[in-house]
Structure formats: structure tokens, C-alpha cells
Design an enzyme around this catalytic site. Structure first.
Site, mmCIF file in Angstrom:
data_model
loop_
_atom_site.group_PDB
_atom_site.id
_atom_site.type_symbol
_atom_site.label_atom_id
_atom_site.label_comp_id
_atom_site.label_asym_id
_atom_site.label_seq_id
_atom_site.Cartn_x
_atom_site.Cartn_y
_atom_site.Cartn_z
ATOM 1 N N ARG A 22 26.829 -21.937 -5.445
ATOM 2 C CA ARG A 22 27.426 -22.925 -4.538
ATOM 3 C C ARG A 22 27.277 -24.304 -5.144
ATOM 4 N NH1 ARG A 22 25.370 -20.376 1.236
ATOM 5 N NH2 ARG A 22 26.290 -18.333 0.792
ATOM 6 N N SER A 113 29.911 -20.365 2.587
ATOM 7 C CA SER A 113 29.357 -19.955 3.873
ATOM 8 C C SER A 113 29.431 -21.047 4.935
ATOM 9 C CB SER A 113 27.921 -19.476 3.658
ATOM 10 O OG SER A 113 27.420 -18.927 4.834
ATOM 11 N N HIS A 114 28.276 -21.443 5.431
ATOM 12 C CA HIS A 114 28.197 -22.405 6.533
ATOM 13 C C HIS A 114 28.288 -23.848 6.046
ATOM 14 C CE1 HIS A 114 24.444 -21.580 4.624
ATOM 15 N NE2 HIS A 114 23.989 -22.745 5.036
ATOM 16 N N ASP A 277 30.343 -18.431 11.380
ATOM 17 C CA ASP A 277 30.346 -19.489 10.369
ATOM 18 C C ASP A 277 31.566 -19.438 9.460
ATOM 19 O OD1 ASP A 277 29.654 -17.180 9.006
ATOM 20 O OD2 ASP A 277 28.431 -18.265 7.556
ATOM 21 N N ASP A 281 29.889 -14.286 8.431
ATOM 22 C CA ASP A 281 28.755 -13.359 8.432
ATOM 23 C C ASP A 281 27.614 -13.818 9.343
ATOM 24 O OD1 ASP A 281 27.922 -15.417 6.802
ATOM 25 O OD2 ASP A 281 27.496 -14.177 5.042
ATOM 26 N N THR A 344 13.969 -13.800 1.676
ATOM 27 C CA THR A 344 15.227 -14.355 2.187
ATOM 28 C C THR A 344 16.373 -13.993 1.242
ATOM 29 O OG1 THR A 344 14.131 -16.189 3.275
ATOM 30 C CG2 THR A 344 16.432 -16.526 2.674
ATOM 31 N N GLU A 363 18.061 -11.864 9.927
ATOM 32 C CA GLU A 363 17.393 -13.029 9.373
ATOM 33 C C GLU A 363 17.438 -14.165 10.383
ATOM 34 O OE1 GLU A 363 17.774 -13.506 4.865
ATOM 35 O OE2 GLU A 363 19.802 -13.243 5.575
ATOM 36 N N GLU A 364 16.424 -15.023 10.297
ATOM 37 C CA GLU A 364 16.376 -16.175 11.179
ATOM 38 C C GLU A 364 17.571 -17.105 10.967
ATOM 39 O OE1 GLU A 364 16.054 -19.288 9.665
ATOM 40 O OE2 GLU A 364 15.968 -18.233 7.741
ATOM 41 N N SER A 365 18.208 -17.015 9.796
ATOM 42 C CA SER A 365 19.317 -17.908 9.467
ATOM 43 C C SER A 365 20.620 -17.427 10.104
ATOM 44 C CB SER A 365 19.464 -18.004 7.954
ATOM 45 O OG SER A 365 19.644 -16.723 7.392
ATOM 46 N N LYS A 376 25.621 -9.307 6.298
ATOM 47 C CA LYS A 376 25.462 -9.592 7.711
ATOM 48 C C LYS A 376 26.842 -9.789 8.315
ATOM 49 C CE LYS A 376 24.154 -14.427 6.788
ATOM 50 N NZ LYS A 376 23.969 -14.553 5.339
ATOM 51 N N ARG A 496 12.652 -25.998 4.088
ATOM 52 C CA ARG A 496 12.697 -25.278 5.360
ATOM 53 C C ARG A 496 11.268 -24.973 5.793
ATOM 54 N NH1 ARG A 496 18.046 -24.450 5.768
ATOM 55 N NH2 ARG A 496 19.229 -23.247 4.238
#
Ligand code: G16
Length: 543
Positions: A22, A113-114, A277, A281, A344, A363-365, A376, A496
Site C-alpha cells: 500500500r 482497503s479502508h 469498507d 472485507d 495480525t 480480528e479486532e480490526s 474476511k 496501535r
């Protein structure tokens, strides 16, 4: 049509992160950048001669141009067939499904992604393997090695392909198949969930607000929620994918999906709210006045997924990333199925899923998924929630309360400090690492550190080890703070900090997470010297 060989040289900064490469879009648009990385993917997977690849992206700025280049390079490399979503569009889970369904050799997914999209925002490219999942660590390493040694790439001299025309066309010797991006995925969802029960829920007046955030899930959600399940038109908000996501940050969390949060906390709130998002996913789930943390959503699924047809036979096991709360573990222990803790990155779930050791992952994300694909899956999570709500007849709030009463509540929050100077962030982590042996026994903010370590993962399927996967502090009383640097940002470093505290007292289940976690937040800040080192007095994003 002739194949051209273009001389090039390695470009720094092509190391894939948590999920592919990315970068700023303008970086991807620089001469040879995309081509170098694409050639390195092809070389890293042993070439593409005779192979079938699935290609698509989330429609962000540069998506179609990049796909045109990748197709000409695949043709030059001798690929037999590329299956491409119409308009160059494919959600990440839909791409994963297509790779599996069509027995493809892999796929290239274009998305950051997001992260926001646009010429001044972000772009990304990742390779998924024949199981439909993100490239494993070893494949990623091979691709990275190729980026450091690339000297030329091959590309077909040809007109650009018409990505909008459904059907097959030729590019040199290669066949390109342009398909509807939604149909196969929608059919898969129909095999997993009781569409009749969800339709009946809608017919009974149950109202849903789904925010597609002007990203890829718009067409999928309209087809499935509105057309196939009969939710009223308008259920899907911001349903047209835009190259810049309407200028928004397509990250389904309470900060970036605030408009949906406001709707769900209004007097006339619908019964259920959800968002997905950029690439479809991730998911956010909100009941009326009730935000569901991703960790809790995974725990609810672990407990109740069997209510949906696709999971009626029960679960083999559940896996979560290490920073995700232990809520799902508690369900697994109570119900007697296996639970796993991985680093992660969805790629770490692939082996467990392929080996049949787990059915659900999360996942927490904001990511949850299952063995139906190897990514996901945002809409899948929404449909599983709707299926559970339809079968139980309960509200989201009632389900959460029942769950916490039975299993206890893992109060949870993640604090992100974005665009921190990379050297400052590295120093902070290094200083923490250096003190791991000294911290146990020390007291900070009224809490005593009971343990401190850095997470290392031994993959039970292939025996590989991944170290340096996050620093963990444990506190007396069951609290935990985890520190790691994000592998998906494009500017500086994102620190994080993941905060968790288990509460089993039935009278203490309704606190605001930030209040319930106040001591751990203070201890984490003091021990890691976050404010003093970064100069930040508060996180940029709290989830
Ligand atoms: C990616 C990965 C996830 C990971 C997330 C956050 O998600 O697929 O497994 O949890 O990034 O990673 P990090 O904390 O390193 O930024 P996505 O939705 O961005 O593809």
C-alpha cells in the site's frame, strides 16, 4: 501484438505490509512502480505461464488503469486466462470466492482497503494464492526478494481492454473473461444463510441501515439485501462506488462511519446498522443505541453461528488475531471447541482454515469471516447477524446483554496514533522491548504488571515461526495492553495500542469501555511513554 521487454531497476519501498503493498496513489503511478511490483509478483510465484488469474479491485482511482497494465503484463508473461470483474470491480471476499470456485492459480486484488482513495490518497495491490487467501509469509518474502532484483518487465503492446463488456475477449494469446462481480458471491451467500427467515424479518418491518461508504459493497448489498431479501429500497446508503469514496475514509468504525452511528443513536433508529469498507472485507455492526465491538461480534458468532444453515453442523474451532479480545476464546472453552491466537493479518488464518482446524476467524480490526472463503467478509458478517436476529427474535442489545451475562464482558478498545514520525515510533517500541524483563512487578496507575512479552507465533500446520508480532503487558486483575505498529499505513507510523479488561461481575457490565479501561489506558501511556515520546495527548482514532 508484440511483447516488449522494458529495462528497469529495483525501486525502494516495495516491501509488502500486513496485506500486500500500500502506497500513495501517485507513488503507484510513478514510472515502472506498478510494473516492477507486478513483475515481482509474477516472478515470486514462479511465473504465470498457462495460469488462470482472478483480477479485480475496489474501484478506487487508478483501479481500471492499473488493471489494464496488469492484464497486458499477464498476457506478456504467458497467462492462459484472466477472470475480471466487470468495470474492474471485485470485492476482496468475492475475489477470494472466485479463485476457489474457478480453481484459479491465484489472483491480484487492487485495493488499499479502508484507506481513502483518490490521486492524492492511497492505492494498493496484493496477491492471493490458489486457496483464495492472502499470500503466505513465505510467498510474500519471495515477492519482496524479486522487487530488490528486478531488472526488466514484460508487457504486451496492445490497446486497452474493454472492462465493461461481459463475455470473453482475447489479449494476444490470453483469454480475458469479464464477469458480473456480484452473482457468484450472492449465490454463495444463499447457500450459507436462511434467506427466507431474513426476508420474513424484513417483511415484519425490521429496518436496516447499511452504509456502503461509496465503496465496493454497494452493488453487492443492493443485490442481496434489497433485491434478493426484499429490504426496502434505500436500505443501502452510499451504494454507488466512487473513485474517491465520496471524499470519505471508507473505514467502518465509529469515527469514520459517524453518520451511521448518529442514525443508530437517534430516536427513530432502525433495528440494525452495518457498514463495510473500501474492498468489502471489513464490517461494523451497530444495534439501536448499541455498538458491537468486532471482538464481541466474533464471540457472538462463535456462540450462535450454528443457527445459520451453513454452520448448523457446529464449528471446528475459532481463531483470532492476538490483539483481538479473548471473548471468543471463552465461548470456545465453554462449548468445547478449539481456539487459536495468530499474529495480525488474515494470511495467518489460511493454514488453519485449509487444514479444517477452524471454521470462524476474526480480528479486532473489524474483520470476521469463515471457511467459506479465505478472506474476511463484511457482507457475510452482516448476513450472519441478520440470520441470528431472525432465528432468535432478539434485538442486538438483548443478544449482547445475554452474552455478557453468560460469558462475562471483555471490555475492549483500540487507540491509534496516526502519522507518528517513524523513528519516534520505532524508538518507543524498542525502549519497551528493552524493558520487558524489568516490568513484571512494577505498579503504574494503580495496576501491577504481572507479565510482559513479545508475541511470537508457531504455525501449528506448517511449523513456521513469526516473531516480533506485538508487545504484550498483562496486569493483575486480568487486564492487558498490546502495542504494535500498523503494517497498512502509508504515512509515517501508526502506533496501535489495544486495551482489554475482563469483567464478570453482573452488576458491572454496562460501563462505557473508555471508563472501564481508564486505569489500563493510563498505565499503557505511562509505561510506553506515549505522550512524552510522540507529543500526542490523545489518540487520533478510538475504536
Ligand atoms: C488488513 C489485514 C488484517 C489486519 C488489518 C490491520 O486488513 O488483512 O488482517 O488486521 O490490516 O493491520 P495493521 O494493524 O497492520 O494496520 P485490511 O482490511 O486493511 O485489508
Amino acid at each position: 501484438m508484440t511483447v516488449k521487454t522494458i529495462e528497469t531497476s529495483p525501486i525502494a519501498g516495495q516491501k509488502p505490509g500486513t496485506s500486500g503493498l500500500r502506497k500513495k496513489t501517485r507513488v503507484f503511478m510513478e514510472p515502472h512502480f506498478l510494473e516492477n511490483y507486478t513483475q515481482s509478483i509474477f516472478d515470486g510465484i514462479g511465473g504465470v505461464v498457462g495460469k488462470t488469474l482472478v483480477i479485480g479491485g475496489d474501484g478506487r482511482f487508478f483501479n481500471d488503469t492499473a488493471i489494464g497494465i496488469i492484464l497486458r503484463m499477464a498476457a506478456a508473461g504467458g497467462a492462459a486466462r484472466c477472470i475480471v470483474g466487470q468495470g474492474g470491480l471485485l470485492s476482496t471476499p468475492a475475489a477470494s470466492h472466485l479463485i476457489r470456485k474457478r480453481g484459479a492459480d491465484g489472483g491480484l486484488i487492487l485495493s488499499a482497503s479502508h484507506n481513502p482513495g483518490g490521486i492524492d490518497e492511497d492505492f494498493g495491490l496484493k496477491y492471493n494464492g490458489p486457496n483464495g487467501g492472502p499470500a503466505t509469509e513465505s510467498v510474500t518474502e519471495k515477492i519482496y526478494a524479486c522487487t530488490r532484483n528486478v531488472t526488466s518487465y514484460q508487457i504486451l503492446e496492445a490497446e486497452n481492454v474493454d472492462l465493461d463488456r461481459i463475455g470473453t475477449q482475447s489479449l494476444g494469446e490470453m483469454t480475458i473473461e469479464i464477469i458480473d462481480p456480484v452473482t457468484d458471491y450472492a449465490e454463495l451467500m444463499g447457500t450459507l444463510f436462511d434467506f427466507n427467515a431474513i426476508s420474513a424479518l424484513f417483511q415484519g418491518g425490521f429496518r436496516v441501515a447499511f452504509d456502503a461508504m461509496h465503496a465496493i459493497t454497494g452493488p453487492y448489498a443492493r443485490e442481496i439485501l434489497e433485491r434478493r431479501l426484499g429490504a426496502p429500497a434505500g436500505t443501502v446508503m452510499n451504494g454507488t462506488p466512487l473513485p474517491d469514496f465520496g471524499g470519505r475514509h471508507p473505514d467502518p468504525n465509529p469515527v469514520w462511519a459517524k453518520a451511521l452511528m448518529d442514525i443508530m443513536h437517534s430516536d427513530d433508529a432502525p433495528d440494525f446498522g452495518a457498514a463495510s469498507d473500501g474492498d468489502g472485507d471489513r464490517n461494523m455492526i451497530v444495534g439501536r443505541n448499541c455498538y458491537v465491538s468486532p471482538s464481541d461480534s466474533l464471540a457472538i458468532f462463535a456462540d450462535l453461528a450454528h443457527l445459520a444453515a451453513g454452520y448448523a453442523g457446529g464449528l471446528a474451532g475459532v481463531a483470532r488475531s492476538m490483539p483481538t479480545s479473548a471473548a471468543a476464546d471463552r465461548v470456545a472453552m465453554a462449548k468445547g471447541f478449539a481456539h487459536f491466537e495468530t499474529p495480525t493479518g488474515w494470511k495467518f488464518f489460511g493454514n488453519l482454515l485449509d487444514d479444517g482446524q477452524v471454521t470462524l476467524c476474526g480480528e479486532e480490526s473489524a474483520g470476521t469471516g469463515s471457511s467459506h472463503v479465505r478472506e474476511k467478509d463484511g457482507l457475510w458478517a452482516v448476513l450472519l447477524w441478520l440470520n441470528i436476529l431472525a432465528v432468535t427474535g432478539k434485538s442486538v442489545t438483548e443478544l449482547m446483554r445475554d452474552h455478557w451475562t453468560r460469558y462475562g464482558r471483555n471490555y475492549y478498545s483500540r487507540h491509534d496514533y496516526e502519522a507518528v514520525d517513524s523513528a519516534v515510533a520505532d524508538d518507543l517500541m524498542q525502549a519497551l522491548r528493552a524493558r520487558l524483563g524489568d516490568l513484571p512487578g512494577t505498579s503504574v496507575a494503580g495496576l501491577t504488571v504481572s507479565g510482559a512479552d513479545e508475541f511470537s507465533y508457531l504455525d501449528p500446520v506448517d511449523g513456521s515461526t513469526s516473531s516480533g508480532q506485538g508487545i504484550r503487558l498483562y496486569f493483575d486483575g486480568g487486564g492487558r495492553a498490546v502495542f504494535r505498529l500498523s503494517g497498512t499505513g502509508t504515512v509515517g507510523a501508526t502506533l496501535r495500542v489495544y486495551l482489554e479488561q475482563l469483567e464478570t461481575d453482573a452488576g458491572a457490565l454496562d460501563h462505557h469501555p473508555q471508563e472501564a479501561l481508564a486505569s489500563i489506558i493510563a498505565a499503557a501511556d505511562t509505561i510506553a511513554e506515549i505522550s512524552t515520546r510522540t507529543g500526542r495527548t490523545a489518540p487520533d482514532v478510538i475504536t
